[in-house]
Design a protein around this motif. Sequence first.
Motif, PDB file in Angstrom:
ATOM      1  N   ASP A  62      -6.863  26.305  -1.185  1.00  0.00           N
ATOM      2  CA  ASP A  62      -6.194  25.020  -0.964  1.00  0.00           C
ATOM      3  C   ASP A  62      -5.271  24.633  -2.127  1.00  0.00           C
ATOM      4  N   GLN A  63      -4.774  25.605  -2.856  1.00  0.00           N
ATOM      5  CA  GLN A  63      -3.922  25.360  -4.034  1.00  0.00           C
ATOM      6  C   GLN A  63      -2.542  25.937  -3.790  1.00  0.00           C
ATOM      7  N   THR A  64      -1.607  25.636  -4.710  1.00  0.00           N
ATOM      8  CA  THR A  64      -0.218  26.088  -4.541  1.00  0.00           C
ATOM      9  C   THR A  64       0.340  26.646  -5.853  1.00  0.00           C
ATOM     10  N   ILE A  65       1.314  27.545  -5.713  1.00  0.00           N
ATOM     11  CA  ILE A  65       2.142  27.952  -6.858  1.00  0.00           C
ATOM     12  C   ILE A  65       3.198  26.845  -6.981  1.00  0.00           C
ATOM     13  N   LEU A  87      -2.533  26.302 -24.548  1.00  0.00           N
ATOM     14  CA  LEU A  87      -3.580  26.202 -23.523  1.00  0.00           C
ATOM     15  C   LEU A  87      -2.921  25.750 -22.224  1.00  0.00           C
ATOM     16  N   GLU A  88      -3.159  26.516 -21.149  1.00  0.00           N
ATOM     17  CA  GLU A  88      -2.684  26.120 -19.814  1.00  0.00           C
ATOM     18  C   GLU A  88      -3.886  25.690 -18.973  1.00  0.00           C
ATOM     19  N   ILE A  89      -3.802  24.496 -18.381  1.00  0.00           N
ATOM     20  CA  ILE A  89      -4.847  24.027 -17.472  1.00  0.00           C
ATOM     21  C   ILE A  89      -4.355  24.262 -16.051  1.00  0.00           C
ATOM     22  N   GLY A  90      -5.001  25.166 -15.331  1.00  0.00           N
ATOM     23  CA  GLY A  90      -4.609  25.466 -13.950  1.00  0.00           C
ATOM     24  C   GLY A  90      -3.855  26.786 -13.865  1.00  0.00           C
ATOM     25  N   THR A  91      -4.591  27.900 -14.004  1.00  0.00           N
ATOM     26  CA  THR A  91      -3.954  29.232 -13.958  1.00  0.00           C
ATOM     27  C   THR A  91      -3.286  29.454 -12.610  1.00  0.00           C
ATOM     28  N   GLY A  92      -3.960  29.022 -11.527  1.00  0.00           N
ATOM     29  CA  GLY A  92      -3.408  29.184 -10.174  1.00  0.00           C
ATOM     30  C   GLY A  92      -3.028  30.615  -9.884  1.00  0.00           C
ATOM     31  N   SER A  93      -1.774  30.822  -9.474  1.00  0.00           N
ATOM     32  CA  SER A  93      -1.292  32.176  -9.145  1.00  0.00           C
ATOM     33  C   SER A  93      -1.089  33.042 -10.375  1.00  0.00           C
ATOM     34  N   GLY A  94      -0.897  32.402 -11.547  1.00  0.00           N
ATOM     35  CA  GLY A  94      -0.586  33.153 -12.769  1.00  0.00           C
ATOM     36  C   GLY A  94       0.903  33.193 -13.085  1.00  0.00           C
ATOM     37  N   TYR A  95       1.753  32.624 -12.214  1.00  0.00           N
ATOM     38  CA  TYR A  95       3.202  32.722 -12.436  1.00  0.00           C
ATOM     39  C   TYR A  95       3.652  31.941 -13.673  1.00  0.00           C
ATOM     40  N   GLN A  96       3.175  30.697 -13.796  1.00  0.00           N
ATOM     41  CA  GLN A  96       3.521  29.910 -14.996  1.00  0.00           C
ATOM     42  C   GLN A  96       3.006  30.622 -16.253  1.00  0.00           C
ATOM     43  N   ALA A  97       1.824  31.213 -16.150  1.00  0.00           N
ATOM     44  CA  ALA A  97       1.243  31.946 -17.286  1.00  0.00           C
ATOM     45  C   ALA A  97       2.155  33.107 -17.682  1.00  0.00           C
ATOM     46  N   ILE A 110      -6.949  28.361 -18.227  1.00  0.00           N
ATOM     47  CA  ILE A 110      -8.228  28.032 -17.590  1.00  0.00           C
ATOM     48  C   ILE A 110      -7.991  27.537 -16.156  1.00  0.00           C
ATOM     49  N   GLU A 111      -8.877  27.948 -15.244  1.00  0.00           N
ATOM     50  CA  GLU A 111      -8.767  27.621 -13.810  1.00  0.00           C
ATOM     51  C   GLU A 111     -10.172  27.325 -13.296  1.00  0.00           C
ATOM     52  N   ARG A 112     -10.277  26.359 -12.353  1.00  0.00           N
ATOM     53  CA  ARG A 112     -11.616  26.023 -11.847  1.00  0.00           C
ATOM     54  C   ARG A 112     -12.051  26.912 -10.682  1.00  0.00           C
ATOM     55  N   HIS A 113     -11.093  27.630 -10.043  1.00  0.00           N
ATOM     56  CA  HIS A 113     -11.441  28.513  -8.925  1.00  0.00           C
ATOM     57  C   HIS A 113     -11.446  29.969  -9.403  1.00  0.00           C
ATOM     58  N   LYS A 114     -12.641  30.546  -9.487  1.00  0.00           N
ATOM     59  CA  LYS A 114     -12.755  31.921  -9.995  1.00  0.00           C
ATOM     60  C   LYS A 114     -11.910  32.941  -9.205  1.00  0.00           C
ATOM     61  N   GLY A 136     -13.397  27.288 -15.456  1.00  0.00           N
ATOM     62  CA  GLY A 136     -14.137  26.077 -15.799  1.00  0.00           C
ATOM     63  C   GLY A 136     -13.284  24.841 -15.598  1.00  0.00           C
ATOM     64  N   ASP A 137     -13.804  23.726 -16.089  1.00  0.00           N
ATOM     65  CA  ASP A 137     -13.135  22.427 -15.956  1.00  0.00           C
ATOM     66  C   ASP A 137     -12.184  22.211 -17.134  1.00  0.00           C
ATOM     67  N   GLY A 138     -10.907  22.467 -16.902  1.00  0.00           N
ATOM     68  CA  GLY A 138      -9.899  22.333 -17.956  1.00  0.00           C
ATOM     69  C   GLY A 138      -9.607  20.891 -18.331  1.00  0.00           C
ATOM     70  N   SER A 139     -10.124  19.914 -17.567  1.00  0.00           N
ATOM     71  CA  SER A 139      -9.893  18.516 -17.971  1.00  0.00           C
ATOM     72  C   SER A 139     -10.630  18.199 -19.273  1.00  0.00           C
ATOM     73  N   VAL A 153      -0.524  21.051 -18.544  1.00  0.00           N
ATOM     74  CA  VAL A 153      -1.407  20.784 -17.401  1.00  0.00           C
ATOM     75  C   VAL A 153      -0.571  20.971 -16.143  1.00  0.00           C
ATOM     76  N   THR A 154      -1.003  21.884 -15.266  1.00  0.00           N
ATOM     77  CA  THR A 154      -0.196  22.208 -14.081  1.00  0.00           C
ATOM     78  C   THR A 154      -0.804  21.603 -12.810  1.00  0.00           C
ATOM     79  N   CYS A 155      -1.530  20.491 -12.984  1.00  0.00           N
ATOM     80  CA  CYS A 155      -2.057  19.735 -11.834  1.00  0.00           C
ATOM     81  C   CYS A 155      -2.010  18.258 -12.228  1.00  0.00           C
ATOM     82  N   LEU A 209      -5.678  17.344 -10.570  1.00  0.00           N
ATOM     83  CA  LEU A 209      -6.598  17.832 -11.610  1.00  0.00           C
ATOM     84  C   LEU A 209      -7.988  17.280 -11.234  1.00  0.00           C
ATOM     85  N   ILE A 210      -8.889  18.189 -10.880  1.00  0.00           N
ATOM     86  CA  ILE A 210     -10.241  17.778 -10.473  1.00  0.00           C
ATOM     87  C   ILE A 210     -11.184  18.055 -11.640  1.00  0.00           C
ATOM     88  N   GLY A 211     -11.906  17.036 -12.087  1.00  0.00           N
ATOM     89  CA  GLY A 211     -12.845  17.307 -13.171  1.00  0.00           C
ATOM     90  C   GLY A 211     -13.340  16.044 -13.830  1.00  0.00           C
TER      91      GLY A 211
HETATM   92  N1  SAM Z   1       0.198  27.235 -12.996  1.00  0.00           N
HETATM   93  C1  SAM Z   1      -0.077  27.518 -11.622  1.00  0.00           C
HETATM   94  C2  SAM Z   1       0.840  28.564 -11.041  1.00  0.00           C
HETATM   95  O1  SAM Z   1       1.803  28.973 -11.726  1.00  0.00           O
HETATM   96  O2  SAM Z   1       0.574  29.041  -9.938  1.00  0.00           O
HETATM   97  C3  SAM Z   1      -0.065  26.236 -10.818  1.00  0.00           C
HETATM   98  C4  SAM Z   1      -1.160  26.210  -9.827  1.00  0.00           C
HETATM   99  S1  SAM Z   1      -1.563  24.718  -8.990  1.00  0.00           S
HETATM  100  C5  SAM Z   1      -0.133  23.725  -8.919  1.00  0.00           C
HETATM  101  C6  SAM Z   1      -2.692  23.904 -10.113  1.00  0.00           C
HETATM  102  C7  SAM Z   1      -3.998  24.608 -10.376  1.00  0.00           C
HETATM  103  O3  SAM Z   1      -4.819  23.750 -11.173  1.00  0.00           O
HETATM  104  C8  SAM Z   1      -4.816  24.958  -9.136  1.00  0.00           C
HETATM  105  O4  SAM Z   1      -5.031  26.340  -9.083  1.00  0.00           O
HETATM  106  C9  SAM Z   1      -6.132  24.191  -9.334  1.00  0.00           C
HETATM  107  O5  SAM Z   1      -7.267  24.863  -8.850  1.00  0.00           O
HETATM  108  C10 SAM Z   1      -6.168  24.032 -10.847  1.00  0.00           C
HETATM  109  N2  SAM Z   1      -7.041  22.969 -11.330  1.00  0.00           N
HETATM  110  C11 SAM Z   1      -7.247  21.721 -10.833  1.00  0.00           C
HETATM  111  N3  SAM Z   1      -8.138  21.045 -11.584  1.00  0.00           N
HETATM  112  C12 SAM Z   1      -8.510  21.888 -12.601  1.00  0.00           C
HETATM  113  C13 SAM Z   1      -9.400  21.776 -13.699  1.00  0.00           C
HETATM  114  N4  SAM Z   1     -10.096  20.667 -13.960  1.00  0.00           N
HETATM  115  N5  SAM Z   1      -9.519  22.840 -14.525  1.00  0.00           N
HETATM  116  C14 SAM Z   1      -8.833  23.976 -14.311  1.00  0.00           C
HETATM  117  N6  SAM Z   1      -7.962  24.143 -13.285  1.00  0.00           N
HETATM  118  C15 SAM Z   1      -7.805  23.112 -12.435  1.00  0.00           C
END
Ligand code: SAM
Length: 217
Positions: A62-65, A87-97, A110-114, A136-139, A153-155, A209-211
């Motif tokens: 349920d997430q997006t790039i 530090l990046e919060i929200g690895t997601g797809s890895g593109y921003q990384a 760091i990303e909350r969805h393994k 883990g919880d990047g918040s 922070v990417t959320c 950002l959930i956390g």
């Molecule tokens: N940087 C990502 C990319 O390039 O694809 C953006 C992905 S998306 C817009 C944001 C991501 O933040 C989601 O994968 C979501 O699961 C993650 N996220 C939300 N709350 C988080 C938290 N507390 N800790 C870590 N990641 C979190």
Amino acid sequence: MLHTDSYLHQGRRSLLVQELIRKGITDSTVLNAIGKIPRHFFLDPVFERQAYEDRAFPIGEDQTISHPFTVAKQSELLLLEPGLKVLEIGTGSGYQAAVLAEIGVELHTIERHKPLTQAAAKVLGKMGYQMHYYVGDGSMGLPAQAPYDRIIVTCGAPFPPEPLVEQLKPNGILVIPIGDGNEQEMFRITKKASGITTEGFGKFAFVPLIGQHGWKN
Ligand code: SAM
């Protein structure tokens, strides 16, 4: 995931870079990184033809790039230099990384969805990018590796999480979208000896950002 980068992909990518310039991105290190990195590697093959449009796409869980403009703008606002600890919060797809790693920073992401971390680590590893992954919880930030020169922070957060500001070095920068619902304002928060300065950079749309220091699940 696709692993060929054809002339067609490269052509579409250079058109995307031109579009980002028209939309106001000026940082040449960011534009070079976006011009180099095959964004379609980070997407389901079904989106291959649209991968270089300035659009967000689903990545699972349920997430997006993020939109390329969003990635470019956040990267530019970080005022990056090679070797900075980020530090990046929200690895997601890895593109921003990938964009951050291409610029040459020391990246902790760091990303909350393994499953997203696993997929991102696989594609980034194949592309030769080195970084440190956490689930883990990047918040809460990542105190074990703090302090950081930059935090992105990417959320979308309801407010700037206190641990993130605490984990910045002096003169460190936090780039974070803040707001509720589907729209947030992008902020750059700088931790100066004289106090915190905050600058706003317009409206963007992020998943939440959930956390503990974010939205509740
Ligand atoms: N940087 C990502 C990319 O390039 O694809 C953006 C992905 S998306 C817009 C944001 C991501 O933040 C989601 O994968 C979501 O699961 C993650 N996220 C939300 N709350 C988080 C938290 N507390 N800790 C870590 N990641 C979190």
